[in-house]
Design a protein around this motif. Sequence first.
Motif, PDB file in Angstrom:
ATOM      1  N   ILE A  47       0.977  -1.111   0.083  1.00  7.27           N
ATOM      2  CA  ILE A  47      -0.046  -0.094  -0.043  1.00  7.27           C
ATOM      3  C   ILE A  47       0.929   1.330  -0.191  1.00  7.27           C
ATOM      4  CG2 ILE A  47      -1.619   1.320   1.473  1.00  7.27           C
ATOM      5  CD1 ILE A  47      -2.717  -1.351   2.301  1.00  7.27           C
ATOM      6  N   ASN A  48       1.009   1.972  -1.147  1.00  6.87           N
ATOM      7  CA  ASN A  48       2.157   2.945  -1.179  1.00  6.87           C
ATOM      8  C   ASN A  48       1.425   4.289  -1.173  1.00  6.87           C
ATOM      9  OD1 ASN A  48       4.125   0.918  -1.714  1.00  6.87           O
ATOM     10  ND2 ASN A  48       3.116   0.868  -3.866  1.00  6.87           N
ATOM     11  N   SER A  49       0.067   4.429  -1.231  1.00  7.67           N
ATOM     12  CA  SER A  49      -0.547   5.609  -1.341  1.00  7.67           C
ATOM     13  C   SER A  49      -0.213   6.354   0.135  1.00  7.67           C
ATOM     14  CB  SER A  49      -2.249   5.741  -1.246  1.00  7.67           C
ATOM     15  OG  SER A  49      -2.956   6.828  -1.247  1.00  7.67           O
ATOM     16  N   TRP A  50      -0.127   7.569   0.119  1.00  2.00           N
ATOM     17  CA  TRP A  50       0.242   8.613   1.225  1.00  2.00           C
ATOM     18  C   TRP A  50      -1.004   8.737   2.016  1.00  2.00           C
ATOM     19  CZ3 TRP A  50      -2.879  13.000   1.861  1.00  2.00           C
ATOM     20  CH2 TRP A  50      -3.794  13.381   0.679  1.00  2.00           C
ATOM     21  N   ARG A  51      -2.413   8.483   1.613  1.00  2.00           N
ATOM     22  CA  ARG A  51      -3.408   8.731   2.054  1.00  2.00           C
ATOM     23  C   ARG A  51      -3.678   7.904   3.346  1.00  2.00           C
ATOM     24  NH1 ARG A  51      -4.809   9.417  -3.281  1.00  2.00           N
ATOM     25  NH2 ARG A  51      -5.821  11.476  -3.768  1.00  2.00           N
ATOM     26  N   GLU A  52      -3.172   6.476   3.216  1.00  2.00           N
ATOM     27  CA  GLU A  52      -3.305   5.478   4.039  1.00  2.00           C
ATOM     28  C   GLU A  52      -2.570   6.011   5.302  1.00  2.00           C
ATOM     29  OE1 GLU A  52      -3.289   4.796   1.089  1.00  2.00           O
ATOM     30  OE2 GLU A  52      -5.110   3.463   0.497  1.00  2.00           O
ATOM     31  N   TRP A  53      -1.216   6.300   5.131  1.00  2.00           N
ATOM     32  CA  TRP A  53      -0.494   6.855   6.238  1.00  2.00           C
ATOM     33  C   TRP A  53      -1.111   7.864   7.010  1.00  2.00           C
ATOM     34  CZ3 TRP A  53       4.148   4.186   7.089  1.00  2.00           C
ATOM     35  CH2 TRP A  53       4.534   3.472   6.339  1.00  2.00           C
ATOM     36  N   VAL A  54      -1.485   8.952   6.161  1.00  2.00           N
ATOM     37  CA  VAL A  54      -1.997  10.061   7.071  1.00  2.00           C
ATOM     38  C   VAL A  54      -3.387   9.475   7.794  1.00  2.00           C
ATOM     39  CG1 VAL A  54      -3.186  12.105   6.759  1.00  2.00           C
ATOM     40  CG2 VAL A  54      -1.209  11.670   5.341  1.00  2.00           C
ATOM     41  N   ILE A  55      -4.142   8.509   7.322  1.00  2.00           N
ATOM     42  CA  ILE A  55      -5.384   8.118   8.035  1.00  2.00           C
ATOM     43  C   ILE A  55      -4.720   7.303   9.163  1.00  2.00           C
ATOM     44  CG2 ILE A  55      -7.105   6.443   7.866  1.00  2.00           C
ATOM     45  CD1 ILE A  55      -7.516   7.529   4.935  1.00  2.00           C
ATOM     46  N   SER A  56      -3.836   6.654   9.037  1.00  2.00           N
ATOM     47  CA  SER A  56      -3.073   5.920  10.390  1.00  2.00           C
ATOM     48  C   SER A  56      -2.960   6.815  11.430  1.00  2.00           C
ATOM     49  CB  SER A  56      -1.929   5.041   9.933  1.00  2.00           C
ATOM     50  OG  SER A  56      -0.897   5.782   9.494  1.00  2.00           O
ATOM     51  N   LEU A  57      -2.332   8.024  11.063  1.00  2.00           N
ATOM     52  CA  LEU A  57      -2.012   9.036  12.276  1.00  2.00           C
ATOM     53  C   LEU A  57      -3.224   9.711  12.676  1.00  2.00           C
ATOM     54  CD1 LEU A  57       1.156  10.740  10.243  1.00  2.00           C
ATOM     55  CD2 LEU A  57       1.115   8.837  12.471  1.00  2.00           C
ATOM     56  N   MET A  58      -3.986   9.918  11.901  1.00  2.00           N
ATOM     57  CA  MET A  58      -5.453  10.484  12.423  1.00  2.00           C
ATOM     58  C   MET A  58      -6.025   9.376  13.405  1.00  2.00           C
ATOM     59  SD  MET A  58      -7.039  12.132   8.886  1.00  2.00           S
ATOM     60  CE  MET A  58      -8.458  12.236   9.666  1.00  2.00           C
ATOM     61  N   GLY A  59      -6.173   8.100  12.944  1.00  2.00           N
ATOM     62  CA  GLY A  59      -6.669   7.017  13.777  1.00  2.00           C
ATOM     63  C   GLY A  59      -5.669   7.181  15.187  1.00  2.00           C
ATOM     64  N   ILE A  60      -4.578   7.260  15.501  1.00  2.00           N
ATOM     65  CA  ILE A  60      -3.789   7.484  16.536  1.00  2.00           C
ATOM     66  C   ILE A  60      -4.325   8.585  17.345  1.00  2.00           C
ATOM     67  CG2 ILE A  60      -1.695   7.443  17.599  1.00  2.00           C
ATOM     68  CD1 ILE A  60      -2.238   4.837  16.818  1.00  2.00           C
ATOM     69  N   ILE A  61      -4.541   9.669  16.514  1.00  2.00           N
ATOM     70  CA  ILE A  61      -4.558  11.090  17.404  1.00  2.00           C
ATOM     71  C   ILE A  61      -5.853  11.260  17.656  1.00  2.00           C
ATOM     72  CG2 ILE A  61      -4.420  13.657  16.999  1.00  2.00           C
ATOM     73  CD1 ILE A  61      -1.968  13.108  15.179  1.00  2.00           C
ATOM     74  N   LEU A  62      -6.958  10.807  16.983  1.00  2.00           N
ATOM     75  CA  LEU A  62      -8.290  11.007  17.304  1.00  2.00           C
ATOM     76  C   LEU A  62      -8.830  10.867  18.407  1.00  2.00           C
ATOM     77  CD1 LEU A  62     -10.067  10.508  13.867  1.00  2.00           C
ATOM     78  CD2 LEU A  62      -9.967  12.847  15.087  1.00  2.00           C
ATOM     79  N   PRO A  63      -8.745   9.405  19.116  1.00  3.43           N
ATOM     80  CA  PRO A  63      -9.081   9.349  20.339  1.00  3.43           C
ATOM     81  C   PRO A  63      -8.482  10.227  21.499  1.00  3.43           C
ATOM     82  CG  PRO A  63      -8.667   7.304  19.119  1.00  3.43           C
ATOM     83  CD  PRO A  63      -8.115   8.268  18.391  1.00  3.43           C
ATOM     84  N   TYR A  64      -7.396  10.489  21.438  1.00  3.91           N
ATOM     85  CA  TYR A  64      -6.892  11.356  22.448  1.00  3.91           C
ATOM     86  C   TYR A  64      -7.370  12.850  22.065  1.00  3.91           C
ATOM     87  CZ  TYR A  64      -3.480   7.630  24.026  1.00  3.91           C
ATOM     88  OH  TYR A  64      -3.070   6.884  24.348  1.00  3.91           O
ATOM     89  N   PHE A  65      -7.805  13.113  21.222  1.00  4.15           N
ATOM     90  CA  PHE A  65      -8.055  14.541  20.765  1.00  4.15           C
ATOM     91  C   PHE A  65      -9.512  14.591  21.428  1.00  4.15           C
ATOM     92  CE2 PHE A  65     -10.831  17.332  18.171  1.00  4.15           C
ATOM     93  CZ  PHE A  65     -10.499  18.464  18.371  1.00  4.15           C
TER      94      PHE A  65
END
Length: 326
Positions: free
Chosen positions: A171-189
Amino acid sequence: MIKRLAKAGIFPQIIVLVILSLAYFTTPQAKLFQLSVPDHTAPLGEWIYRMMSGYPDMAQPLVVILIVSMAITLNALLIRHDISPRQSLLPAIVALILMLFTPDAFHLIVTLACLILLLLSLHNVMGLYGEQHPYSKVLNATFAISVASMISPPVILFIFFVWFGFFTFRINSWREWVISLMGIILPYFYLALLYLWNDNLVYAGSLYQEMINNFRFTIERPGFLEFITLGIFAVWIILSTSRFIADAGEKVISIRKKMWIINHFTLAGFVAVLLSGGAMMAMLPLIYIPASAIIAYAVSNSRRMWIHDLLFILSLAAALLNRFDL
């Protein structure tokens, strides 16, 4: 012996599964070295621990139900992704045998709460194969890991398991990497917003600061029987892993990549357990669950069965001896 069980069919395996489940109710919990209030937990983990400590009569039955449920869930997940035969409960049986060697219910409930979320993450990552736009699965996988880290911080390392999955599935798309970071940050937000709404944001910061300050990377020396038990489990897991890895190259590409995902999950669990410090023994189920999939596969596909039969008998005997404190 154990390979005959693997090929015996679903009904004999159900009987063994029921017997092992009854063993959890009829035998005492393994008396490992005493642990204080879990120092490896975040505020949510401490709340779970204290809540269960207030209801001791409910703790043990709830833990047994969770252990059996997760063993069956793992079995269904492996069948769903074509790693285990459809008419087999061997992974669940192995998981229950390994989980016999666990600490008291109050500490174990914290780890099991993390495992529920991590199994959800594993299912979503294994489902990435063949997906053209796997955005929701990536978000679900990382979101579950983030919530689990609110219970026990070391499991945040499972984010690397997701990222290794990106490389495995190409999976080479940059979107998946950004979404993975969002998944980590959102619960703490969301958690920060909740504390802010209740005017407790500074208090929340002090809780996490106290958790970091109190963390100690010290592993207490296990007793002789505990050390022997861990050694037997380690030998069984290492031998099975060598077979699991060797056979992965011969599988079709979809199954091969999913087998590597299980390896990544096991490795992440191993590192998280080591970084748990004094709570290492309570966090061992992070290894037991994926290791049971690897062991079950090796048993079903190995020719030298006497080794697995011996390790099966020794593992079961050692786990029961710890529960009876013999």
